[in-house]
Design a protein around this motif. Sequence first.
Motif, mmCIF file in Angstrom:
data_model
loop_
_atom_site.group_PDB
_atom_site.id
_atom_site.type_symbol
_atom_site.label_atom_id
_atom_site.label_comp_id
_atom_site.label_asym_id
_atom_site.label_seq_id
_atom_site.Cartn_x
_atom_site.Cartn_y
_atom_site.Cartn_z
ATOM 1 N N ASP A 15 35.698 -8.137 -49.948
ATOM 2 C CA ASP A 15 34.616 -7.149 -49.999
ATOM 3 C C ASP A 15 33.411 -7.685 -50.761
ATOM 4 O O ASP A 15 32.258 -7.419 -50.396
ATOM 5 C CB ASP A 15 35.113 -5.861 -50.657
ATOM 6 N N GLU A 272 31.874 -2.748 -40.329
ATOM 7 C CA GLU A 272 33.047 -2.525 -41.168
ATOM 8 C C GLU A 272 34.128 -3.520 -40.751
ATOM 9 O O GLU A 272 34.606 -3.499 -39.620
ATOM 10 C CB GLU A 272 33.549 -1.088 -41.019
ATOM 11 N N CYS A 273 34.480 -4.394 -41.664
ATOM 12 C CA CYS A 273 35.395 -5.489 -41.342
ATOM 13 C C CYS A 273 36.847 -5.097 -41.601
ATOM 14 O O CYS A 273 37.173 -4.602 -42.687
ATOM 15 C CB CYS A 273 35.048 -6.724 -42.157
ATOM 16 N N TYR A 274 37.688 -5.318 -40.609
ATOM 17 C CA TYR A 274 39.131 -5.116 -40.749
ATOM 18 C C TYR A 274 39.803 -6.476 -40.566
ATOM 19 O O TYR A 274 39.528 -7.184 -39.597
ATOM 20 C CB TYR A 274 39.644 -4.131 -39.704
ATOM 21 N N TYR A 275 40.681 -6.809 -41.471
ATOM 22 C CA TYR A 275 41.274 -8.142 -41.467
ATOM 23 C C TYR A 275 42.744 -8.093 -41.065
ATOM 24 O O TYR A 275 43.527 -7.314 -41.626
ATOM 25 C CB TYR A 275 41.131 -8.785 -42.844
ATOM 26 N N ASP A 276 43.075 -8.947 -40.109
ATOM 27 C CA ASP A 276 44.462 -9.078 -39.650
ATOM 28 C C ASP A 276 45.164 -10.052 -40.586
ATOM 29 O O ASP A 276 44.954 -11.258 -40.511
ATOM 30 C CB ASP A 276 44.480 -9.598 -38.210
ATOM 31 N N ILE A 304 46.918 -4.357 -41.308
ATOM 32 C CA ILE A 304 45.880 -3.453 -40.826
ATOM 33 C C ILE A 304 45.758 -3.674 -39.339
ATOM 34 O O ILE A 304 45.567 -4.795 -38.872
ATOM 35 C CB ILE A 304 44.537 -3.747 -41.505
ATOM 36 N N GLU A 305 45.838 -2.632 -38.566
ATOM 37 C CA GLU A 305 45.708 -2.764 -37.128
ATOM 38 C C GLU A 305 44.241 -2.910 -36.751
ATOM 39 O O GLU A 305 43.365 -2.250 -37.295
ATOM 40 C CB GLU A 305 46.304 -1.543 -36.424
ATOM 41 N N VAL A 306 43.960 -3.818 -35.832
ATOM 42 C CA VAL A 306 42.587 -4.009 -35.345
ATOM 43 C C VAL A 306 42.592 -3.972 -33.823
ATOM 44 O O VAL A 306 43.623 -4.166 -33.194
ATOM 45 C CB VAL A 306 42.022 -5.380 -35.831
#
Length: 306
Positions: A15, A272-276, A304-306
């Motif tokens: 972040d 908004e970044c989601y990281y696998d 985290i599901e993306v």
Amino acid sequence: MILADSFVQSAEARDNEFSTNKNDVPLVVQFAAKTVDDFVGAAEMVVPYAGGVDLNCGCPQRWAMKSGYGVDLLGKPELVRDLVLQVRNRIPPPFTVSVKIRLLKDIRKTIELCQMLEKAGLSFITVHARTPQMRNEPIDLEGLRIVRDSIKMPLIANGDVKQLKDAKNLHENFNCQGVMSANGLLTNPALFAGYSKTPLTCIQDWLDITASIPTHFLCMHHHLVFMLEKILPKKDRCYFNNLQTKESVLEFIDNYYGIKPRVDNKCSELIECYYDIRPGKYFKEVLKNCSDEAFEDFMENIFIEV
């Protein structure tokens, strides 16, 4: 330069270190890494949000060298090759994998490294035309020319680019496909637009950006210190450099230049970044001797599901 191990391990680091928006293209994320797990893991995390990753093998700072980053990697060419090769094997083009280096005292070793990386699938290479031991000495133009003539992949030239004419000289006279500036751009972000010093439009842009996107005061102030270096008188510059709060900085800029931050909606449109996150070496100890119930809780919290 983002530390890859922290980026992989810590959501807080991700972040703090990385953000982007839909207009932020092309974007290459530069990492400091010394293990394959770190570099590959970081690359796989940013691949949905960037066009490529870069490995920093050019930083000469003592802390980086002591930790095995930056120019310390130049003495470990096989490791650098593996870092590049493993990312290239996991993430196909058009995602780019690049490396920034400095020249080695023995130019033959520099050529061998560059040719090795080219065979490993490197997209392009950035060459700072100084050795790790050099600081403010003039760049080694002959060394840069020899490296350029020894490889086929694109080469980005770096070093002593303080004005647009410096960039044009490197591009036109050394057959380089691009030019990088570090300190020159910090002092004058409009360098490549032909300005000899920072125009007030850059100050306005930076105030708008930091008003729209949460920014730590030290970062906000630090960049202004660089940008105002050539346009503020020494007495006023010393005063400004020692300001301690965002409010005092904004008041100074307003009183001196009549510039106030404007909330720019385009700047605030962050992705908004989601990281696998995949289990790797960082989770082995956690998973060892883990009960079924604890394992389920761990997996539920870490993925985290993306």
